[in-house]
Motif scaffolding. Structure first.
Motif, PDB file in Angstrom:
ATOM      1  N   SER A 101     -21.353  49.384  90.844  1.00 32.26           N
ATOM      2  CA  SER A 101     -21.463  48.115  91.540  1.00 32.26           C
ATOM      3  C   SER A 101     -20.084  47.598  91.956  1.00 32.26           C
ATOM      4  CB  SER A 101     -22.149  47.085  90.640  1.00 32.26           C
ATOM      5  OG  SER A 101     -22.232  45.839  91.280  1.00 32.26           O
ATOM      6  N   GLY A 102     -19.947  47.342  93.259  1.00 33.32           N
ATOM      7  CA  GLY A 102     -18.692  46.815  93.792  1.00 33.32           C
ATOM      8  C   GLY A 102     -17.578  47.818  93.910  1.00 33.32           C
ATOM      9  N   ARG A 103     -17.843  49.098  93.648  1.00 31.95           N
ATOM     10  CA  ARG A 103     -16.771  50.106  93.675  1.00 31.95           C
ATOM     11  C   ARG A 103     -16.998  51.197  94.710  1.00 31.95           C
ATOM     12  NH1 ARG A 103     -15.559  53.286  89.590  1.00 31.95           N
ATOM     13  NH2 ARG A 103     -17.610  53.350  88.587  1.00 31.95           N
ATOM     14  N   VAL A 104     -18.131  51.152  95.436  1.00 39.89           N
ATOM     15  CA  VAL A 104     -18.460  52.209  96.400  1.00 39.89           C
ATOM     16  C   VAL A 104     -18.628  51.583  97.775  1.00 39.89           C
ATOM     17  CG1 VAL A 104     -20.091  53.998  97.046  1.00 39.89           C
ATOM     18  CG2 VAL A 104     -19.580  53.603  94.635  1.00 39.89           C
ATOM     19  N   GLN A 105     -17.946  52.163  98.756  1.00 41.27           N
ATOM     20  CA  GLN A 105     -18.070  51.728 100.142  1.00 41.27           C
ATOM     21  C   GLN A 105     -18.314  52.934 101.033  1.00 41.27           C
ATOM     22  OE1 GLN A 105     -14.569  49.504 101.169  1.00 41.27           O
ATOM     23  NE2 GLN A 105     -15.274  47.641 100.144  1.00 41.27           N
ATOM     24  N   CYS A 106     -19.189  52.736 102.023  1.00 40.65           N
ATOM     25  CA  CYS A 106     -19.497  53.802 102.982  1.00 40.65           C
ATOM     26  C   CYS A 106     -18.890  53.449 104.328  1.00 40.65           C
ATOM     27  CB  CYS A 106     -21.012  53.968 103.113  1.00 40.65           C
ATOM     28  SG  CYS A 106     -21.498  55.229 104.319  1.00 40.65           S
ATOM     29  N   ASP A 107     -18.252  54.424 104.961  1.00 39.23           N
ATOM     30  CA  ASP A 107     -17.664  54.225 106.283  1.00 39.23           C
ATOM     31  C   ASP A 107     -18.773  54.322 107.324  1.00 39.23           C
ATOM     32  OD1 ASP A 107     -16.067  54.004 108.477  1.00 39.23           O
ATOM     33  OD2 ASP A 107     -14.660  55.582 107.911  1.00 39.23           O
ATOM     34  N   ARG A 108     -19.310  53.165 107.741  1.00 40.07           N
ATOM     35  CA  ARG A 108     -20.454  53.151 108.653  1.00 40.07           C
ATOM     36  C   ARG A 108     -20.072  53.567 110.071  1.00 40.07           C
ATOM     37  NH1 ARG A 108     -24.649  49.853 106.933  1.00 40.07           N
ATOM     38  NH2 ARG A 108     -25.693  50.690 108.798  1.00 40.07           N
ATOM     39  N   ASP A 109     -18.794  53.470 110.425  1.00 41.60           N
ATOM     40  CA  ASP A 109     -18.382  53.770 111.805  1.00 41.60           C
ATOM     41  C   ASP A 109     -18.505  55.244 112.155  1.00 41.60           C
ATOM     42  OD1 ASP A 109     -17.791  51.092 112.104  1.00 41.60           O
ATOM     43  OD2 ASP A 109     -15.685  51.344 111.516  1.00 41.60           O
ATOM     44  N   VAL A 110     -18.456  56.118 111.164  1.00 39.54           N
ATOM     45  CA  VAL A 110     -18.475  57.553 111.461  1.00 39.54           C
ATOM     46  C   VAL A 110     -19.853  58.166 111.228  1.00 39.54           C
ATOM     47  CG1 VAL A 110     -16.024  57.798 110.958  1.00 39.54           C
ATOM     48  CG2 VAL A 110     -17.689  58.087 109.116  1.00 39.54           C
ATOM     49  N   LEU A 111     -20.863  57.356 110.876  1.00 44.17           N
ATOM     50  CA  LEU A 111     -22.198  57.905 110.664  1.00 44.17           C
ATOM     51  C   LEU A 111     -22.781  58.455 111.960  1.00 44.17           C
ATOM     52  CD1 LEU A 111     -23.808  55.307 108.205  1.00 44.17           C
ATOM     53  CD2 LEU A 111     -23.054  57.634 107.703  1.00 44.17           C
TER      54      LEU A 111
END
Length: 280
Positions: A101-111
């Protein structure tokens, strides 16, 4: 005869159409098959660092990502944890395990480009394990996995404590002030001693001598036990001044006693002379 020919031609045409449709369907399926592939199979990181896990999958940049579904999990010998989930293009944080929780981010721009990048920050040793991501698109579903090993940081065995030294000028000021005060006290005591000796005050003379002896003993103990170089110099100076003052006081005392005795002898001689003259 013409009817048979027409029927034969129509049957042949239908077969050709079916064959073309079958070929088109197979080619579309083969060309559009979803393939998920991890960019790196093994990752190494230290505790409290960050890492970026990357996958690629089959997609088209001109298609909307709303139909995209992603599920990434951490698989260990003890448990299976949800790291990240995307359903129909919308992130589902409530399904994420509390560990991430609060430690994972996904780069949505390259999906849109068929790239999946997960940034995991503030790593812990329990984050070690196998990360498996399942991606489902309009071309189908596929998955691939990689392994992350998080090592603990080595704790420092010794902690260094920084002590701010006292400014040199301030230390010298305190030393000088203490020397002046002690010198004034010594001069006062010696003055009282000499005055008491000259006046013949036996009790005061004895008390002052005791005070001087105690001061000399205290200075001697301080010289033997002090550790700071500046204070050692100060104590030595005061001790030497005290001993010198005692020697001067004794010298003055002896001179005063000699002068008093000389006066007494003169008085006695005068009295004898007066007595003799009176008897004559």
């Amino acid at each position: 005869m013409s009817l048979l020919v027409s029927t034969s031609v129509s049957s042949h045409r239908d077969k050709m159409i079916l064959i073309l449709l079958l070929i088109t369907t197979i080619s579309c399926v083969c060309a559009g098959k979803n393939v998920v592939k991890v960019k790196q199979t093994d990752y190494q990181a230290e505790e409290n660092d960050s890492v970026t896990l990357e996958w690629t999958f089959t997609t088209r940049s001109d298609k909307s990502p709303n139909l995209l579904m992603i599920l990434c999990k951490l698989v260990t010998d003890h448990r299976v944890s949800v790291v990240y989930r995307l359903h129909d293009g919308v992130e589902v944080p409530e399904s994420q395990d509390e560990q991430f929780s609060g430690r994972v981010q996904c780069d949505r721009d390259v999906l849109r480009e068929g790239q999946l990048r997960l940034h995991v920050s503030r790593l812990r040793t329990e984050d070690s394990g196998q990360y498996k991501c399942v991606v489902r698109t309009r071309y189908g579903q596929s998955a691939d996995k990689c392994r992350l090993n998080v090592t603990a940081t080595v704790a420092q065995e010794h902690t260094t404590t920084t002590v701010t030294p006292e400014p040199l000028g301030q230390e010298r000021f305190y030393n000088l002030l203490g020397a002046l005060i002690m010198t004034a006290v010594i001069i006062l005591v010696i003055t009282l001693w000499v005055a008491a000796a000259a006046a013949g005050w036996t009790v005061a003379n004895v008390v002052i001598r005791v005070i001087v002896v105690i001061a000399v003993v205290v200075y001697s103990i301080a010289v033997a036990t002090v550790t700071a170089p500046a204070m050692a110099v100060l104590v030595l100076a005061l001790g030497g001044s005290t001993l010198l003052a005692v020697f001067v006081a004794l010298l003055i005392y002896c001179m005063c006693r000699c002068w008093v005795r000389g006066q007494e002898r003169q008085q006695q001689q005068l009295q004898k002379v007066v007595t003799i003259e009176n008897s004559d």
